[in-house]
Design an enzyme around this catalytic site. Sequence first.
Site, PDB file in Angstrom:
ATOM      1  N   PHE B 128      43.003  42.368  34.155  1.00  0.00           N
ATOM      2  CA  PHE B 128      42.352  43.160  35.194  1.00  0.00           C
ATOM      3  C   PHE B 128      43.179  43.120  36.485  1.00  0.00           C
ATOM      4  O   PHE B 128      43.526  42.054  36.974  1.00  0.00           O
ATOM      5  CB  PHE B 128      40.932  42.638  35.451  1.00  0.00           C
ATOM      6  CG  PHE B 128      40.233  43.401  36.548  1.00  0.00           C
ATOM      7  CD1 PHE B 128      39.955  44.753  36.403  1.00  0.00           C
ATOM      8  CD2 PHE B 128      39.893  42.777  37.740  1.00  0.00           C
ATOM      9  CE1 PHE B 128      39.345  45.465  37.417  1.00  0.00           C
ATOM     10  CE2 PHE B 128      39.274  43.486  38.759  1.00  0.00           C
ATOM     11  CZ  PHE B 128      39.003  44.834  38.600  1.00  0.00           C
ATOM     12  N   LYS B 178      47.622  33.967  41.331  1.00  0.00           N
ATOM     13  CA  LYS B 178      46.435  33.308  41.884  1.00  0.00           C
ATOM     14  C   LYS B 178      46.455  31.793  41.648  1.00  0.00           C
ATOM     15  O   LYS B 178      46.123  31.010  42.533  1.00  0.00           O
ATOM     16  CB  LYS B 178      45.196  33.931  41.232  1.00  0.00           C
ATOM     17  CG  LYS B 178      43.905  33.610  41.937  1.00  0.00           C
ATOM     18  CD  LYS B 178      42.768  34.448  41.358  1.00  0.00           C
ATOM     19  CE  LYS B 178      41.469  34.195  42.124  1.00  0.00           C
ATOM     20  NZ  LYS B 178      40.372  35.044  41.610  1.00  0.00           N
TER      21      LYS B 178
END
Lengths: 96, 576
Positions: B128, B178
């Site tokens: 995503f 991340k």
Amino acid sequence: MKKEYLVTTLAQDRVGLLSRVAMVFSRRGINIERLTLAESAMKGIASISMVIHTDGRTARQIVKQIEKQVEVLQAFAAERPGINQHMEKDLQMVTY
Amino acid sequence: MRTCVKTYRENKKPGMKVTGSEAVLLSLLEEGVDTLFGYPGGAIMPFYDALHLNDGCFNHVLTRHEQGAIHAAQGYARVTHKTGVVITTSGPGATNILTGLADAYLDSTPLVCFTGQVVGNLIGSDAFQETDILTISMAVTKWNARVNRVEELPELIAKAFFIARSGRPGPVLIDLPKDVMMSKMAFTYTQVQSLRTYEPKMEPDPDLVAKAAQWLNNAQKPMILFGQGVVLAKAEEELRQLVEQSGSPAAATLLGLSALPASHPLYKGMLGMHGNYAPNMKTGEADLILAIGMRFDDRVTGTVSTYLKQARIIHVDIDPTELNKNKEVDLQIEADAKAFMQRIIPMIQPADRTAWSDSFTPLYEEEFNQVIKQDISPRSGKIKMGEVIRKLSAGVGEKAILVTDVGQHQMKAARYFPLDRPRTLVTSGGLGTMGFGLPAAIGAQVGCPDSTVVAIVGDGGIQMTIQELITIAQEGIPVKVVVLSNGYLGMVRQWQELFFESRYASTTLLNPDFVKLSEACGVPADRVEKREELDEKIHKLFHTPGNFLLEVVVEKEENVFPMVPPGAAVTEMILK
Ligand SMILES: Cc1ncc(C[n+]2csc(CCOP(=O)(O)OP(=O)(O)O)c2C)c(N)n1
Ligand SMILES: [Mg+2]
């Protein structure tokens, strides 16, 4: 006039190096006809040689634009000296 | 630990344990960054969390689109000499800055852009909001890299800042997965001052400088053409000295404007397609051209094959790929503009070239009588762009910074807003990016809070980034926005009129009510349609405290002249 050139690049090897160098050719619509990539005699420095067809002025500009890439130590272009199979082999050897 | 910036500032202990996000903040601190332009999202959330926990340590401007953030960072960088910093999330956040990267790449603007990326083990899986931003941005960045391990973070950021600001400046992108931002590391920072494979050549070859000096000293009709390289090298003072010492008339490229005061007697105007008549025509007569920090863009040269045919050409640029690229020259000098001028100035014999310099005047007068007079002081008809711009420049006061969008209004602004202080023009030159003006003005104002930033934008271009009006309101940014409404994509319409037999294909605009729209965003606004009210409304624009938007309804089918028609030589420039 278009001639055959051997463009050789010496550069610090890292992910994406080949793409950055190849981009300089693809942007101008120049096909890379043959390519070798190997570590040079100096550790961590890759040697990329590519055979292309172009004119002299473009070849000179390409060399400068390759050298502009941050990782690149040096690039140069050699015009094919004569229509001779052996010569081409020799030229490729030069880069190792 | 939570307020890492404070702790770090107080005891600067090398090896302090921090997260990757905190390491980014501390690296920014080490690079002297205090302002960020950005937009959050999933992958970049750890960074924003760290930023929030260090509230007050950085000024973060939340734009309404990532394109706005990067153009704002460009505006900021161009007026401050600092590196602009942009933060976005992965995927769409990252792709939304591409136009700005391309613009900064062509216009040599130093930027470091951080994009969030999905966690390392998902990269390559079409996760995503995963996009391969390194490959996508390769052609429009000076350098880019992904941080694969948290330990590499400080070193890569130091490298990014060094590459962005040194040599010919440009945009750099750092991709931050991340998980890297959430990992812990021991933080130590060392600024990068050189790289083995990348060594911009600052100092010119002394022999070449001597030769250049000799050529300039011997020239009868020398001309100095300067570009943004002079501004980027902070060499405005050297340029003035060189021009005065040699008595050479000088002319600017679009991005070179403001490097020499417009009021300087040897300043002869702007080069190129919509530049001034005299300097363009005189390039066909000069015997020596000294081009400094410019790149012979096709908008400057017109047809290259006939350009400067009669002249000897010296080209000085820090980027060797520009030398002999567009224009073959007689002497190529790879160097920083400031270093070059510092070396050559002592070798220049003072010369009186008044006759040559004065010979520009009749051509200026011709342009004045045939074009400028009607543009800036028309007696009848609708308001003209040129007169608005002249009145704006007269009303703005001392500390003006001019920001433009792209189109007819940009060319009129470049022509009629004289700039006397260095670094006072922010405009999109190489890429010609519509939508640049409004967000770039935000950044310019944040960078120079004491200046009056005037954004002159078209009714087409403003609609590309108009959401940034809300940013202006939220941040209380006191920019003065002037929309020149002609109801057309004017520059394209002009070409349709001149070169496509007035077939106005898709260039007619239905505009929103800009005044209501601006007010709805919280930016006070007004509109003017009558010449008699123009002075009063411009007074209101500048004297209303804070931000203001003034829409000026102008003549619909006005053209920008003079013009070098496409395919023509610059000496074939037409006045109407
Ligand atoms: C992003 C982008 N799309 C398209 C263009 C092509 N273009 C150049 S000028 C122009 C018209 C600009 O219209 P407007 O903003 O109203 O300014 P005007 O010329 O009317 O002053 C267009 C469409 C561009 N430069 N940038
Ligand atoms: Mg318009």
